[in-house]
Scaffold this active site. Structure first.
Site, PDB file in Angstrom:
ATOM      1  CE  LYS A 250       2.818   0.866  -1.725  1.00 47.80           C
ATOM      2  NZ  LYS A 250       2.567  -0.317  -0.888  1.00 47.80           N
ATOM      3  CE  LYS A 262      -1.423  -6.483  -2.752  1.00 45.79           C
ATOM      4  NZ  LYS A 262      -0.970  -6.766  -1.386  1.00 45.79           N
ATOM      5  NE  ARG A 336       8.324  -3.911   2.718  1.00 45.17           N
ATOM      6  CZ  ARG A 336       7.943  -4.712   3.699  1.00 45.17           C
ATOM      7  NH1 ARG A 336       8.830  -5.466   4.322  1.00 45.17           N
ATOM      8  NH2 ARG A 336       6.687  -4.772   4.067  1.00 45.17           N
TER       9      ARG A 336
HETATM   10  N1  BES Z   1      -0.002  -2.386  -0.657  1.00 46.63           N
HETATM   11  C1  BES Z   1       0.266  -3.481   0.176  1.00 46.63           C
HETATM   12  C2  BES Z   1      -0.187  -3.259   1.620  1.00 46.63           C
HETATM   13  C3  BES Z   1      -1.676  -3.138   1.810  1.00 46.63           C
HETATM   14  C4  BES Z   1      -2.411  -4.243   2.170  1.00 46.63           C
HETATM   15  C5  BES Z   1      -2.278  -1.926   1.703  1.00 46.63           C
HETATM   16  C6  BES Z   1      -3.772  -4.122   2.362  1.00 46.63           C
HETATM   17  C7  BES Z   1      -3.621  -1.804   1.897  1.00 46.63           C
HETATM   18  C8  BES Z   1      -4.366  -2.898   2.241  1.00 46.63           C
HETATM   19  C9  BES Z   1       1.769  -3.768   0.212  1.00 46.63           C
HETATM   20  O1  BES Z   1       2.454  -3.467  -0.937  1.00 46.63           O
HETATM   21  C10 BES Z   1       1.891  -5.227   0.458  1.00 46.63           C
HETATM   22  O2  BES Z   1       1.438  -5.978  -0.342  1.00 46.63           O
HETATM   23  N2  BES Z   1       2.506  -5.604   1.566  1.00 46.63           N
HETATM   24  C11 BES Z   1       2.658  -6.968   1.917  1.00 46.63           C
HETATM   25  C12 BES Z   1       3.994  -7.136   2.573  1.00 46.63           C
HETATM   26  C13 BES Z   1       4.374  -8.570   2.792  1.00 46.63           C
HETATM   27  C14 BES Z   1       4.653  -9.254   1.470  1.00 46.63           C
HETATM   28  C15 BES Z   1       5.602  -8.612   3.683  1.00 46.63           C
HETATM   29  C16 BES Z   1       1.536  -7.357   2.864  1.00 46.63           C
HETATM   30  O3  BES Z   1       1.185  -6.559   3.730  1.00 46.63           O
HETATM   31  O4  BES Z   1       0.992  -8.434   2.706  1.00 46.63           O
HETATM   32 ZN    ZN Z   2       1.593  -1.923  -2.113  1.00 45.21          ZN
HETATM   33 ZN    ZN Z   3       2.349  -5.032  -2.371  1.00 44.91          ZN
END
Ligand code: BES
Ligand code: ZN
Ligand code: ZN
Length: 487
Positions: A250, A262, A336
């Site tokens: 990724k 976020k 994903r």
């Molecule tokens: N890059 C993030 C995941 C992440 C979170 C990596 C904290 C490192 C530290 C990923 O793209 C993401 O935002 N995932 C979401 C998925 C959710 C929307 C189902 C998450 O984990 O909140």
């Molecule tokens: Zn991410």
């Molecule tokens: Zn994300």
């Protein structure tokens, strides 16, 4: 750091520090007992008085007062003997190194034993020395060890390989630590080109226009929101083997969440959302140096995930490279999406075994913290192989299940699949279920969710806070296993 091997007697070893490892309740024996006698029983006294207990990562300095050549002895705790593994071996060496670095020593000697070998010590010391303050005008930790002396049996090949691993890992850590204004997708492409040039890898760089033309719809959906040019990059190493291992990393150089923005708390850390791609690059550097008899390809979709007038919106439907349509319910589940196209692409290039490495979910941090990455796969035997590679690499993987029922999580009313489930449960599994939809049943595949392990929230006794380089050593060991088994 120069690495020297010796068989000198311990009281003859010169320099600033001599490192000796002890398990809990272990007493000096053999040559350590002899040294202890020479320095008036200082080691056994520290143990008897309880000043040193042998606890994991404990470091107790004692002074030789001129009775031995070395100035100080570090007693370093190896913890409980029954808990000992490769992870402990490397990290206790690292804890000795980080403590030593504070003293600014020139020459450090380490006594190897039946448990801790040259590889552990070189890796532990090399990783411990990484300083994440890459943009500080004045270095906070100027002490660098100039000479690392290994007392015991050491062969040149081991030294060379361990050194390469350290260099590659610290390079991965530097790339991962760099902010998104420096490490952009284009900068990652430059790094890929350098690797290709140095090691004569095949390389293909697909820009956004081309990606759109070729049907990388899930990738383009994410890339649309960013003003930085986005790319899909492939590096190819060929050894004319039957099997082809593909690593799909990724490569989100900054993840703001997109329109599903976020919260600002810790958002700056989302520069590390390309840690999977960086580890893949570090791995390719080692492939180039170690030249395994196994075809290896590395694919990374490189883009930012940003909001804006051109960004994809929640509810949008994208057609992926596989032809499957995806309802993007949450634009923050972008990893994903880009990986779906990366995985499809890997299979079209002839991959027979795939490992994807991704900082995919916050949920994996809730489940496992910084201590282990989650592994989920479609074939038990391949998952087990990757887990065994991780064990001998001293990296921790914890398996989570993919039950048929989990597929229900990603039903969409409008498209073939939704990118997130309707509720919060099973977040790590949901990510993997999504990816699995893009894998042909004939392929051996595992997904490693490294969101918790690629970035340490706090300093460890053996490693600085921040980027860890996680994943690369497991991949190197996996390559060796596959080379042996499939040759
Ligand atoms: N890059 C993030 C995941 C992440 C979170 C990596 C904290 C490192 C530290 C990923 O793209 C993401 O935002 N995932 C979401 C998925 C959710 C929307 C189902 C998450 O984990 O909140
Ligand atoms: Zn991410
Ligand atoms: Zn994300």
């Amino acid at each position: 750091m120069e690495i020297i091997a010796t068989n000198e007697k311990l009281d003859q070893v010169k320099g600033d520090i001599l490192v000796l490892f002890f398990f809990q309740e272990e007493k000096p024996s053999g040559e350590v007992a002899e040294l202890d006698k020479i320095i008036s029983g200082s080691i056994s006294q520290a143990i008897k008085l309880g000043d040193f207990k042998g606890n994991l990562f404990e470091v107790t300095p004692i002074y030789t007062h001129g009775k031995a050549e070395v100035t100080r002895v570090f007693l370093v705790g190896a913890g409980k003997k029954e808990d000992f593994d490769k992870y402990v071996a490397r990290n206790i060496a690292g804890s000795a190194a980080r403590r030593a670095l504070k003293l600014g020593p020139r020459k450090v000697s380490v006594l190897l034993n039946d448990y801790i070998n040259a590889e552990d010590v070189i890796e532990g010391f090399g990783l411990a020395a990484f300083d994440p303050g890459i943009h500080k005008s004045k270095k906070e930790n100027p002490g660098q060890i100039e000479e690392l002396v290994l007392i015991g049996s050491v062969d040149d090949k081991t030294v060379k390989k361990a050194r390469s691993i350290v260099q590659a890992s610290n390079w991965v850590r530097e790339l991962t630590s760099q902010p998104s204004n420096i490490v952009t997708p284009a900068k990652m492409v430059d790094e890929a080109r350098k690797l290709a040039k140095t090691f004569k890898f095949g390389i293909e760089v697909i820009n956004e226009t081309e990606a759109k033309k070729r049907g990388f719809g899930a990738f383009v959906g994410v890339a649309k929101g960013s003003a930085e040019p986005s790319y899909v990059v492939v590096l190819k190493y060929s050894a004319n083997s039957k099997e082809t291992l593909a690593v799909v990393g990724k490569g989100i150089t900054f993840d703001s969440g997109g329109i599903s923005l976020k919260p600002s708390d810790k958002m700056h850390e989302m520069k590390y959302d390309m840690a999977g791609a960086a580890a893949g690059f570090g791995f390719m550097k080692l492939v180039g140096e170690l030249k395994p008899k196994l075809n290896v390809i590395m694919i990374t979709p490189l883009t930012e995930n940003l909001p804006g007038g051109r960004a994809q919106k929640p509810g949008d439907v994208m057609k992926s490279l596989s032809g499957k349509t995806i309802e993007v319910i949450n634009t923050d589940a972008e990893g994903r999406l880009v990986l779906a196209d990366g995985l499809t692409f890997a299979q079209s290039l002839g991959a027979t075994k795939i490992v994807d490495l991704a900082t995919l979910t916050g949920a994996v941090i809730v489940a496992l913290g910084n201590e282990a990455a989650a592994i989920l796969g479609n074939k038990k035997s391949f998952t087990d192989t990757v887990i065994s590679a991780s064990k001998s690499a001293g990296e921790r993987l914890w398996e989570l299940p993919l039950y048929p029922e989990h597929k229900e999580l990603l039903k969409s009313d409008i498209a073939d699949i939704a990118n997130i489930p309707p509720s919060r449960g099973a977040g790590v599994i949901a990510g993997a279920v999504f990816l699995k939809e893009f894998i042909d049943d004939s392929i051996d595949w595992v997904h490693l969710d490294i969101a918790g392990t690629a970035w340490l929230d706090g300093e460890k006794p053996y490693m600085a806070k921040g980027a860890s380089g996680f994943g690369l050593r497991t991949l190197v060991n996996l390559t060796e296993i596959l080379e042996r088994d499939t040759g």
